[in-house]
Design a protein around this motif. Structure first.
Motif, short mmCIF file in Angstrom:
data_model
loop_
_atom_site.label_atom_id
_atom_site.label_comp_id
_atom_site.label_asym_id
_atom_site.label_seq_id
_atom_site.Cartn_x
_atom_site.Cartn_y
_atom_site.Cartn_z
N GLN B 256 0.82 -1.21 0.00
CA GLN B 256 0.00 0.00 0.00
C GLN B 256 0.86 1.26 0.00
OE1 GLN B 256 -3.35 0.39 -0.44
NE2 GLN B 256 -3.22 -1.78 -0.94
N ALA B 257 1.95 1.22 0.76
CA ALA B 257 2.85 2.39 0.77
C ALA B 257 3.45 2.60 -0.61
CB ALA B 257 3.95 2.20 1.81
N ALA B 258 3.91 1.51 -1.23
CA ALA B 258 4.49 1.64 -2.58
C ALA B 258 3.43 2.12 -3.57
CB ALA B 258 5.09 0.31 -3.02
N PHE B 259 2.21 1.65 -3.37
CA PHE B 259 1.11 2.06 -4.26
C PHE B 259 0.91 3.58 -4.20
CE2 PHE B 259 -3.31 2.82 -5.36
CZ PHE B 259 -3.47 2.05 -6.50
N LYS B 260 1.06 4.15 -3.01
CA LYS B 260 0.88 5.60 -2.89
C LYS B 260 1.96 6.35 -3.69
CE LYS B 260 0.66 5.61 1.66
NZ LYS B 260 0.48 6.10 3.04
N PHE B 261 3.20 5.85 -3.63
CA PHE B 261 4.24 6.47 -4.46
C PHE B 261 3.90 6.29 -5.94
CE2 PHE B 261 6.52 6.25 -0.47
CZ PHE B 261 7.19 7.46 -0.47
N ALA B 262 3.36 5.11 -6.27
CA ALA B 262 3.00 4.84 -7.66
C ALA B 262 1.89 5.78 -8.13
CB ALA B 262 2.58 3.38 -7.82
N GLN B 263 0.99 6.14 -7.23
CA GLN B 263 -0.09 7.07 -7.61
C GLN B 263 0.45 8.42 -8.04
OE1 GLN B 263 -2.82 7.01 -4.23
NE2 GLN B 263 -4.31 5.99 -5.54
N LEU B 264 1.57 8.83 -7.46
CA LEU B 264 2.13 10.13 -7.82
C LEU B 264 2.46 10.20 -9.31
CD1 LEU B 264 4.61 10.91 -4.90
CD2 LEU B 264 2.32 11.84 -5.27
N ARG B 265 2.88 9.07 -9.89
CA ARG B 265 3.22 9.08 -11.33
C ARG B 265 2.09 8.48 -12.16
NH1 ARG B 265 2.38 3.75 -11.57
NH2 ARG B 265 4.20 2.40 -11.35
N VAL B 266 0.94 8.28 -11.54
CA VAL B 266 -0.33 7.88 -12.14
C VAL B 266 -0.28 6.46 -12.69
CG1 VAL B 266 -2.30 8.54 -13.55
CG2 VAL B 266 -0.74 10.30 -12.73
#
Lengths: 411, 411
Positions: B256-266
């Motif tokens: 989930q934490a990595a997913f949040k970083f991934a959301q930044l680059r869409v």
């Protein structure tokens, strides 16, 4: 259980994510959801872009050079020059989307604990990039009732501290659609010169200006050391999925620092660059049709919104977003209610509560951002839903209209 | 002039970059440069991958979901399952190359000031990702004379401090070609369990094991909370330019934490995902030919190196690299001299000085990494150059061979 990092814990989920389960549930109930919530354009990607990839002869898909294919960088420089931006290939670092250009800027311009001043409301992920890199966001408020124009320069100057390293703008602005005037940009650049700051200019929506002239701060005298243009092909060519952007600066020391970060990921996407290279050769007239279509949609949304009692919205001059103040207790509750409890003729609409674009708690609580990235019949249907929803919503706030205020004041 | 960030200043340039101007100058003089210096494979990218992109019907190239296309994640899970790795689609976050998976791991597992233990020598950019995210690299030496096997687990245990958050391995190893045995991985996992550490496993070269069995720590009991697999299609399918990788873990909080970083680059690259999805359906037998070719090359390089007086190299069991100790004063000077002052029959060879793979100053100063990513006739030509270069190099060190040492000891 190993610990998560503080930044991994603190990083917010995308605000879009909160409403997605409600949209999914509405769709599962058979309700057609009209999406005004995200900036995913529906305009056709220029077929020449896909054709370039489909005609490519590739035996081995190798790493491209770290800064991008030279042929693409040259053609991209040509695109900038055709629109009056003094960019040469050596100023361009091709990135994996505009988001990587942002990441490089946050990594290279700031130490942890440093500050960036950003006119508020702003593109939500800026907060995430700041969190990821230890940077403090200092918002400077702009207001719906003032058309979200740049706040007086004194407001920005008052926020400069010893830790300030940059001012970040989005021009044309997401979410407000505001297009910064040349004199505003000159004031910003002068402030940056006075305090040795970078001026980071996110120009994702550059080609979408309707009744204002686009000016990049890179075009101003004295820009070379200060200005970084953060660019992307995503919106310009309806090519969000390609993940091709650019970090553009004439500051050679900054370019070299960004280049080192770029080396860590070896190269930007290869197929996406072939795709982007074909776009860079399109003539300026390519945008005429797209711009006319977005302008017509903007005018339609404005006309429809202004016919809804209690709704207020300034006229945005660019991008494909409109910010509107709604007569509701909470835009977040209203947006959720539209998905969870409401439908009109089998449809509802998904809108973005503006809270995700504000760093100041409570600011914009009754504002929403509408993205006009669906066609005009769909916009009309979405506006029908919005109007009916506003009439039916139990949390409607019967705010007096301006006319009523004037009447009551004169009484 | 605005300041650069400390991390922007401290980040090293890629070690490859130092020699590039000399290689360019050699080419400009008409010398043919045989590249053993970079891991850019020459094996053909499977034509089905490009065909998948070329046959795609795309009206608008939209953002993909943040975690990647569901169809690709399902097929990629199928690939892992076919080779005995217990991975389901929900464990997979598709990334922009293996490098973005590394970035997410460094962002999510470490606070600034935390430490990561890495067997040395290691893939050079690990140092850069650590620098970018404020993490301290704690190397634990492995040795050429021991075949670069995992150091005794006590050596790693002795380096665990209160700030240690993870152990990072590359398996099969770049640059050493070492393939970690199941019992070594079990020891590593046990150490991670004892100290609540993550075990980060970079498996870019998974499919290239020649006389050792590949084991992922994710296959071991008790792996779920600790193990993160960092993956990429770059080497496996000769598809470096696609920039498609994966962050794979069963630790949901970390995901989930990595997913949040991934959301930044869409989203990760869309065209690259179409490309990768076609590869994920290739049967395990697809690798037979490639593996046989790399194995033949490895054997050829070893045979040629071992025929050169004073050259020592262990047999690597995997990846496509060989580390060799050369009888020279400095591998960096020798590599530069090969490009700047030497040619043999109109050719020379470009090799990677091993210093770029060591964090410990001075370590590996007379070692080089050779990438066997050119065909066998080219390898023979490169080895001819290397042999002739070693004979002619003025900085040659007449080190005694092992046989000579034994003779002198028995005397």
């Amino acid at each position: 259980m190993p610990q998560l990092s503080d930044r991994g814990l603190a990083l917010p989920f995308s605000p879009y994510r909160k409403l997605t389960p409600y949209a999914d549930a509405a769709k599962a109930r058979g309700v057609h959801v009209l999406h005004l919530n995200i900036g995913q354009p529906d305009i056709e990607t220029p077929p020449t872009m896909l054709a370039a990839v489909q005609q490519a002869q590739i035996r081995v898909l190798e790493y491209s050079p770290t800064a991008g294919y030279p042929s693409y960088r040259h053609k991209l420089a040509g695109y900038y020059q055709r629109i009056g931006m003094p960019v040469v290939a050596d100023d361009i670092l091709v990135t994996t989307g505009g988001s990587e250009a942002l990441l490089f800027a946050f990594m290279c311009c700031f130490n942890p604990g440093d500050e960036v001043i950003i006119p508020e409301p702003f593109y939500g992920p800026y907060l995430g990039f700041a969190e990821a890199t230890g940077v403090r966001v200092v918002p400077v408020p702009s207001y719906l009732d003032e058309g979200f124009r740049l706040p007086p320069i004194e407001e920005l100057a008052a926020r400069v501290t010893e830790r300030t390293r940059a001012i970040l703008i989005c021009n044309p602005n997401n979410p407000t659609g505001y297009v910064y005037r040349r004199d505003e940009l000159a004031q910003l650049l002068q402030l940056c010169q006075q305090h040795d700051l970078y001026l980071l200019s996110d120009e994702a929506y550059r080609e979408f200006c309707y009744d204002a002239e686009f000016v990049s701060p890179l075009q101003l005298p004295g820009a070379a050391e200060h200005v970084v243009v953060l660019d992307t092909i995503s919106k310009r060519y309806s090519a969000c999925g390609a993940r091709i952007g650019a970090f553009v600066t004439k500051n050679k020391a900054l370019y070299q620092a960004a280049f080192k970060f770029a080396q860590l990921r070896v190269s930007p996407p290869g197929l996406g660059q072939l795709f982007a290279e074909a776009a860079a050769e399109l003539p300026p007239s390519y945008f005429d049709h797209t711009r006319a279509e977005y302008r017509a949609r903007r005018d339609l949304v404005l006309q429809r919104l202004r016919a809804m009692p209690g709704v207020e919205c300034p006229t945005p001059s660019g991008a494909f977003y409109i910010m509107a103040r709604l007569p509701v207790d909470s835009a977040e509750r209203f947006a959720q209610w539209l998905l969870e409890e409401f439908s009109y003729q089998g449809r509802t609409t998904m809108i973005s509560p503006a809270a995700g674009f504000y760093a100041t708690p409570g600011a914009g609580h009754n504002e929403v951002r509408l993205a006009y990235v669906i066609n005009q019949p769909a916009i009309n249907a979405a506006m029908d839903c919005l109007a009916a929803g506003l009439r039916a919503y139990p949390g409607r706030v019967p705010q007096p209209t301006e006319a009523e205020v004037e009447t009551s004041q004169s009484a």
